[in-house]
Write an enzyme that holds these catalytic residues in place. Structure first.
Site, PDB file in Angstrom:
ATOM      1  CG  ASP A  91      14.401  25.139 -51.523  1.00  0.00           C
ATOM      2  OD1 ASP A  91      13.441  24.583 -52.083  1.00  0.00           O
ATOM      3  OD2 ASP A  91      15.542  25.159 -52.013  1.00  0.00           O
ATOM      4  CB  ALA A  99      22.426  37.011 -51.605  1.00  0.00           C
TER       5      ALA A  99
END
Length: 503
Positions: A91, A99
């Site tokens: 990213d 998570a």
């Protein structure tokens, strides 16, 4: 329903042997190398549900700009599902670990810490592939050894994120949520800050501050996450039933090494949202100038700066956080984790008020400041490169090189959970959310998964796609699907057991 939550961490990445290599390339290598060495992590990410330009205020910026179709084979698009139900991907030129969904702050903290293990494993995988001279990407040479840091600044004026996500009701008024949360976000940094050498986005001034991110916020409310950042982010991308829920996307926190800081970051914020949805009024702590104050609080390690409230009164960050804690305590349920959050929240505020450095065994910024202040008190200039090195080495996630981990080994930094508990979270998904299904099928049936995302898993059975939708977070749990997954030898078996395929 429980307040489901989760974290997203963009890790700092370097290649010490060749600093000139693009981080976009090395981040791609990290994710692809991990996938190459772990067969369960080869499922592609399905981008169909991605809508980062939707705005809570009613805008849909995708209507006004061209959004490219994502090529899953393009450089920088490496993106996999892990066996614990998380997402590991590239990213903005950083490797990111998102998570899995968890139902409480303690589990969320543990699964956030699991991300460090995945990144360290990726670094080891790169080393192995490099030593064997095996190319992990077509048309590219093998990648040299990588270093990862759990921090938020690159020292050159750029900041990358550590985001939080909280499920909340779509019926909750966003204006009330904003009014109540902005003073909390401005002040909570005295507990959750990671500490930073340098003042200003490019460290224009010498000094030490509480937060790595505070200097990068330029307005109160914004959709942007990489520029013109707002204290409140307005992304409306729930990844659940959009008619019933929203996802509060919080970009105003630091990446934490400390288990205490991370636990309180998640636990306090969850309780404040509980209070807001219960109708608790926080209008009396509205700040006159939140953008100015978020920087002023960060720039004052003594924690004595008095913020100006809109009614003309003054209060310290600690005093404002006491107001939040007291009102949260009045409406909090009897859950063990909430009780733990409230108790620790109170203890930390008392210790910060008495002496901020008394928390150096629990909080990131004070632990870092204690190390740096020791040198400053002996005459070392705060701008000395040695102190900047301490800043970055604290956030090194390699246990053998990290100053944070060295403090833990020496008993100078306390932890809340054992390494064994974190390793269980590395190897297993949460049992009480849809992440259980995502992680378990990735582990057991990964070769039969064409793609997956937060809301669905796309199986390929006899060359035909079969999608399993998971629009409710507390569905597809171990209690619901554990036995079916355990008994299945194939995707066909599992789908039949779930009533999604016949024959």
């Amino acid at each position: 329903m429980a307040r489901f939550m989760g974290t997203e961490t963009e890790y700092g990445i370097t290649t010490p042997d060749n600093p000139s290599i693009s981080p976009l390339l090395t981040s791609t290598h990290a994710v692809v190398a991990y996938a190459a060495m772990h067969t369960a992590a080869r499922s592609r990410w399905d981008y169909a549900e991605e809508a980062p330009l939707n705005d809570i205020r009613g805008f849909d910026l995708q209507r006004y700009r061209t959004v490219p179709v994502v090529d899953p084979n393009a450089l920088g698009v490496a993106n996999v599902v892990t066996v614990n139900g998380a997402r590991f991907y590239v990213d903005h030129g950083h490797p990111e670990y998102s998570a899995p969904e968890t139902s409480n702050a303690l589990d969320a903290m543990i699964y956030d810490a699991a991300g460090d293990y995945y990144l360290n494993q990726a670094a080891a995988d790169i080393q192995q592939l490099w030593s064997e001279q095996v190319s992990v990407l077509r048309n590219h040479e093998p990648c040299p050894p990588l270093k990862f840091y759990k921090n938020n600044v690159d020292g050159k004026g750029q900041s990358y994120g550590s985001h939080e996500n909280y499920l909340y009701s779509r019926e909750t008024d966003f204006g009330q949520l904003t009014q109540a949360l902005i003073p909390f976000f401005v002040t909570r940094q005295v507990i959750i800050g990671a500490g930073r050498v340098g003042i200003g986005q490019k460290s224009e001034r010498a000094g030490f501050q509480i937060s790595q991110r505070a200097d990068f916020f330029e307005q109160e409310i914004s959709l942007e996450t990489t520029l013109n950042r707002g204290i409140m982010n307005t992304r409306d991308e729930p990844h659940v039933d959009a008619d019933r829920f929203r996802r509060l996307h919080v970009i105003v926190g630091d990446a934490n090494m400390s288990q205490f800081s991370n636990f309180l970051k998640l636990g306090m914020t969850s309780l404040v949202i509980d209070a807001i949805e219960a109708g608790v009024d926080f209008s009396d702590v509205t700040l006159a100038d939140p953008v100015r104050e978020i920087k002023a609080v960060s720039h004052d390690p003594s924690c004595t700066h008095k913020l100006s409230l809109i009614d003309g009164t003054l209060a310290t960050a600690i005093q404002i956080l006491r107001v939040y804690r007291e009102r949260c305590a009045e409406i909090a349920g009897g859950g063990a984790v909430d009780k733990q959050v409230l108790e620790l929240w109170g203890v930390i505020l008392d210790d910060l008020e008495r002496d901020p450095l008394s928390t150096a065994d629990r909080l990131d910024w004070t632990a870092k400041w204690a190390l740096i202040k020791g040198y400053v008190d002996r005459g070392v200039d705060i701008q000395d490169p040695k102190l900047q090195l301490i800043d970055i080495q604290y956030a090194d996630i390699d246990p053998a090189k990290s100053l944070y981990h060295a403090l833990v080994r020496k008993g100078r930094m306390r932890t809340m959970v054992s390494e064994e508990e974190i390793l269980r979270a590395v190897q297993n998904p949460p049992e009480d959310s849809r992440a259980y299904f995502r992680g378990k099928v990735a582990d057991k049936l990964g070769e039969e998964i064409a793609a997956a995302n937060w809301q669905s898993v796309l199986f390929r059975v006899d060359e035909l796609p079969v999608m399993v939708r998971m629009d409710t977070i507390d569905s597809f749990t171990r209690a619901e699907v554990g036995a079916a997954i355990d008994a299945a030898d194939s995707a066909r078996d599992l789908l039949r057991a779930l009533g999604l395929q016949h024959g």
